[in-house]
Design an enzyme around this catalytic site. Structure first.
Site, PDB file in Angstrom:
ATOM      1  N   GLY A  14       0.481  -1.050  -0.096  1.00  0.00           N
ATOM      2  CA  GLY A  14      -0.151   0.112   0.184  1.00  0.00           C
ATOM      3  C   GLY A  14       0.863   1.143  -0.304  1.00  0.00           C
ATOM      4  N   ARG A  37      -3.367   4.702  15.167  1.00  0.00           N
ATOM      5  CA  ARG A  37      -2.334   4.301  13.725  1.00  0.00           C
ATOM      6  C   ARG A  37      -2.667   5.658  12.877  1.00  0.00           C
ATOM      7  NH1 ARG A  37       1.747   1.414  13.265  1.00  0.00           N
ATOM      8  NH2 ARG A  37       1.253   0.753  11.720  1.00  0.00           N
ATOM      9  N   ALA A 131       7.891  -5.435  -1.183  1.00  0.00           N
ATOM     10  CA  ALA A 131       8.085  -4.406  -0.778  1.00  0.00           C
ATOM     11  C   ALA A 131       8.383  -4.872   0.655  1.00  0.00           C
ATOM     12  CB  ALA A 131       7.830  -3.260  -0.516  1.00  0.00           C
ATOM     13  N   LYS A 184       0.101 -18.807 -10.358  1.00  0.00           N
ATOM     14  CA  LYS A 184       1.109 -18.032  -9.254  1.00  0.00           C
ATOM     15  C   LYS A 184       0.657 -18.660  -7.474  1.00  0.00           C
ATOM     16  CE  LYS A 184       2.989 -13.573  -7.250  1.00  0.00           C
ATOM     17  NZ  LYS A 184       2.060 -12.599  -5.906  1.00  0.00           N
ATOM     18  N   ASN A 188       3.102 -20.654  -5.497  1.00  0.00           N
ATOM     19  CA  ASN A 188       3.359 -20.673  -4.053  1.00  0.00           C
ATOM     20  C   ASN A 188       2.845 -22.192  -3.880  1.00  0.00           C
ATOM     21  OD1 ASN A 188       2.729 -20.392  -1.930  1.00  0.00           O
ATOM     22  ND2 ASN A 188       2.870 -18.199  -2.035  1.00  0.00           N
ATOM     23  N   ASN A 202      14.628 -21.778  -0.835  1.00  0.00           N
ATOM     24  CA  ASN A 202      14.353 -22.326  -1.602  1.00  0.00           C
ATOM     25  C   ASN A 202      15.158 -23.381  -2.565  1.00  0.00           C
ATOM     26  OD1 ASN A 202      11.907 -19.937  -1.299  1.00  0.00           O
ATOM     27  ND2 ASN A 202      12.210 -19.106  -3.162  1.00  0.00           N
ATOM     28  N   GLU A 264      -0.651 -16.371   5.392  1.00  0.00           N
ATOM     29  CA  GLU A 264      -2.118 -16.282   4.268  1.00  0.00           C
ATOM     30  C   GLU A 264      -2.393 -17.391   3.526  1.00  0.00           C
ATOM     31  OE1 GLU A 264      -2.107 -12.046   2.064  1.00  0.00           O
ATOM     32  OE2 GLU A 264      -0.382 -12.856   1.726  1.00  0.00           O
TER      33      GLU A 264
HETATM   34  P1  NAP Z   1       1.618  -5.661   4.637  1.00  0.00           P
HETATM   35  O1  NAP Z   1       2.802  -5.204   4.630  1.00  0.00           O
HETATM   36  O2  NAP Z   1       1.308  -6.377   6.535  1.00  0.00           O
HETATM   37  O3  NAP Z   1       0.381  -4.543   4.960  1.00  0.00           O
HETATM   38  C1  NAP Z   1      -0.669  -4.817   5.685  1.00  0.00           C
HETATM   39  C2  NAP Z   1      -1.176  -3.060   5.728  1.00  0.00           C
HETATM   40  O4  NAP Z   1      -2.708  -3.585   6.152  1.00  0.00           O
HETATM   41  C3  NAP Z   1      -1.054  -2.884   7.623  1.00  0.00           C
HETATM   42  O5  NAP Z   1      -0.208  -1.503   7.883  1.00  0.00           O
HETATM   43  C4  NAP Z   1      -2.087  -3.078   8.515  1.00  0.00           C
HETATM   44  O6  NAP Z   1      -1.997  -2.469   9.081  1.00  0.00           O
HETATM   45  C5  NAP Z   1      -2.796  -2.621   7.062  1.00  0.00           C
HETATM   46  N1  NAP Z   1      -4.439  -3.441   7.487  1.00  0.00           N
HETATM   47  C6  NAP Z   1      -4.693  -4.815   8.059  1.00  0.00           C
HETATM   48  N2  NAP Z   1      -6.169  -4.009   8.623  1.00  0.00           N
HETATM   49  C7  NAP Z   1      -6.548  -2.631   8.096  1.00  0.00           C
HETATM   50  C8  NAP Z   1      -7.624  -1.877   8.520  1.00  0.00           C
HETATM   51  N3  NAP Z   1      -9.180  -2.811   8.564  1.00  0.00           N
HETATM   52  N4  NAP Z   1      -8.534  -0.651   7.990  1.00  0.00           N
HETATM   53  C9  NAP Z   1      -6.677   0.015   7.743  1.00  0.00           C
HETATM   54  N5  NAP Z   1      -5.697  -1.036   7.915  1.00  0.00           N
HETATM   55  C10 NAP Z   1      -5.882  -2.163   7.670  1.00  0.00           C
HETATM   56  O7  NAP Z   1       1.251  -6.687   3.925  1.00  0.00           O
HETATM   57  P2  NAP Z   1       2.157  -6.390   2.413  1.00  0.00           P
HETATM   58  O8  NAP Z   1       3.310  -6.897   2.192  1.00  0.00           O
HETATM   59  O9  NAP Z   1       1.836  -4.881   2.012  1.00  0.00           O
HETATM   60  O10 NAP Z   1       0.763  -7.245   1.351  1.00  0.00           O
HETATM   61  C11 NAP Z   1      -0.361  -7.032   1.385  1.00  0.00           C
HETATM   62  C12 NAP Z   1      -1.138  -7.668   0.127  1.00  0.00           C
HETATM   63  O11 NAP Z   1      -0.581  -8.054  -1.412  1.00  0.00           O
HETATM   64  C13 NAP Z   1      -1.174  -9.351   0.775  1.00  0.00           C
HETATM   65  O12 NAP Z   1      -2.032 -10.152   0.420  1.00  0.00           O
HETATM   66  C14 NAP Z   1       0.389  -9.726   0.056  1.00  0.00           C
HETATM   67  O13 NAP Z   1      -0.040 -11.461   0.498  1.00  0.00           O
HETATM   68  C15 NAP Z   1       0.026  -9.103  -1.545  1.00  0.00           C
HETATM   69  N6  NAP Z   1       1.150  -8.932  -1.801  1.00  0.00           N
HETATM   70  C16 NAP Z   1       2.828  -8.443  -0.919  1.00  0.00           C
HETATM   71  C17 NAP Z   1       3.988  -8.173  -2.092  1.00  0.00           C
HETATM   72  C18 NAP Z   1       5.681  -7.136  -0.976  1.00  0.00           C
HETATM   73  O14 NAP Z   1       6.368  -7.462  -1.425  1.00  0.00           O
HETATM   74  N7  NAP Z   1       4.322  -7.096   0.627  1.00  0.00           N
HETATM   75  C19 NAP Z   1       4.476  -8.729  -2.589  1.00  0.00           C
HETATM   76  C20 NAP Z   1       3.150  -8.853  -4.389  1.00  0.00           C
HETATM   77  C21 NAP Z   1       1.526  -9.525  -3.193  1.00  0.00           C
HETATM   78  P3  NAP Z   1      -1.683  -2.014  10.116  1.00  0.00           P
HETATM   79  O15 NAP Z   1       0.438  -1.432   9.819  1.00  0.00           O
HETATM   80  O16 NAP Z   1      -2.178  -1.067  11.634  1.00  0.00           O
HETATM   81  O17 NAP Z   1      -0.939  -2.975  11.233  1.00  0.00           O
END
Ligand code: NAP
Length: 305
Positions: A14, A37, A131, A184, A188, A202, A264
């Protein structure tokens, strides 16, 4: 139509999207979990994106779900297990024909989200960008990748793709987004759980060639069963290629378990097993892998749903 990008969840992905869109001059608003937050974010003074060793802060406005402004476009950047509930809280603020972009890995959460907001258009994304959070409100753009976007219910591309191009977010619209997401998911399922259970990088899976091959055969059968034959093509070869090309890496699931974070699994291997059973074709090795992984997580006090 308002062109503001509301971004639900200022975690790794995000924040990466928010900073790039803001940098390109697009209107962006973060929707954070709760007032605590929001206060913490305001104290930090914005989101910091670290890329190639350079840190840049972006003072992007933020709010909680309780704000009252209408939402036309929402990027859902929570984990799969949080997305449906988080979106449900925002449902009253979504205008008719609002558009949601769902970044969640795996499958299952997209349909759960869509059921919460029947009048919105849900665009599914499959991202290979990387990220990670260095600290709260600070994200490191680690791996260049690509974003496939598509809407299984409507092949017409949305007009906001231009914003992504302006923000240098690599992407392509595809009518076959489900095939991308299934492929994907299959990759996984064949790699990540085994790295956790064998406690290896891996590349360590090269020593478990037969186990990997058996899983690939079952995954290919499942993909054929659920109308995704393209996602099955050359699966085992690609799995072996990924194991070789990323031999030195620890999988994302391995890292989640190592750091005591919820995985997940429910939307990855769990989804594969549920769909196989629903088709009356449960796959013995996938089922066994799932049971072993659930036991492994439970033994570490981690949820398996
Ligand atoms: P992350 O870093 O854990 O971020 C998730 C965010 O969602 C956290 O900041 C969390 O808030 C927030 N959140 C949860 N419930 C919420 C709510 N009710 N209202 C507002 N915010 C809320 O996860 P991520 O790594 O970005 O992954 C997000 C998705 O993208 C996942 O499905 C992941 O598999 C996919 N993805 C990620 C990557 C990567 O490189 N990171 C790559 C490809 C796909 P808090 O900060 O308050 O906990």
């Amino acid at each position: 139509m308002s062109s503001t990008w509301h971004i639900l969840g200022a975690g790794s992905l995000g924040s990466l999207w928010a900073c790039r869109l803001a940098q390109a001059g697009k209107a962006v608003r973060l929707v954070l979990r709760d007032p605590q937050r929001l206060q913490a974010y305001q104290r930090a003074g914005g989101l910091t994106l670290v890329h190639n060793g350079q840190a840049q802060r972006h003072a992007i406005p933020a709010e909680t779900a309780d704000a009252s402004t209408p939402i036309h476009r929402l990027l859902v950047a929570c984990k799969a297990y949080d997305a449906p509930k988080a979106v449900a809280r925002l449902a009253p603020r979504l205008v008719h024909n609002a558009e949601l972009i769902l970044l969640q890995n795996g499958l299952g959460s997209q349909d759960d989200v869509a059921n919460q907001v029947p009048h919105a258009r849900c665009v599914f994304a499959s991202s290979t960008e990387g990220a990670f959070r260095e600290a709260d409100w600070q994200v490191n753009f680690a791996g260049h990748g690509f974003n496939w976007l598509g809407d299984p219910a409507n092949p017409v591309p949305p007009d906001w793709l231009d914003d992504l191009a302006d923000a240098a977010i690599p992407h392509q619209w595809t009518p076959d987004i489900l095939t991308r997401l299934w492929r994907k998911l299959a990759l996984n399922c064949a790699i990540n759980p085994l790295t956790v259970l064998h406690d290896c990088r891996n590349g360590g899976l090269a020593e478990h060639h037969c186990e990997v091959a058996t899983l690939c055969a079952e995954l290919a059968e499942l993909l054929h069963c659920c109308g995704q034959p393209q996602a099955a093509e050359g699966l085992q070869q690609e799995v072996e290629r990924v194991i070789h090309a990323t031999a030195a890496n620890y999988s994302s699931m391995y890292q989640d378990v190592l750091h005591g974070r919820r995985t997940e699994i429910h939307y990855l291997l769990g989804h594969a097993c549920r769909v196989a059973s629903r088709h009356g074709r449960p796959q013995a090795h996938l089922e066994r892998l799932y049971r072993r992984l659930v036991e492994h997580l439970n033994a570490r006090g981690l949820p398996s749903d």
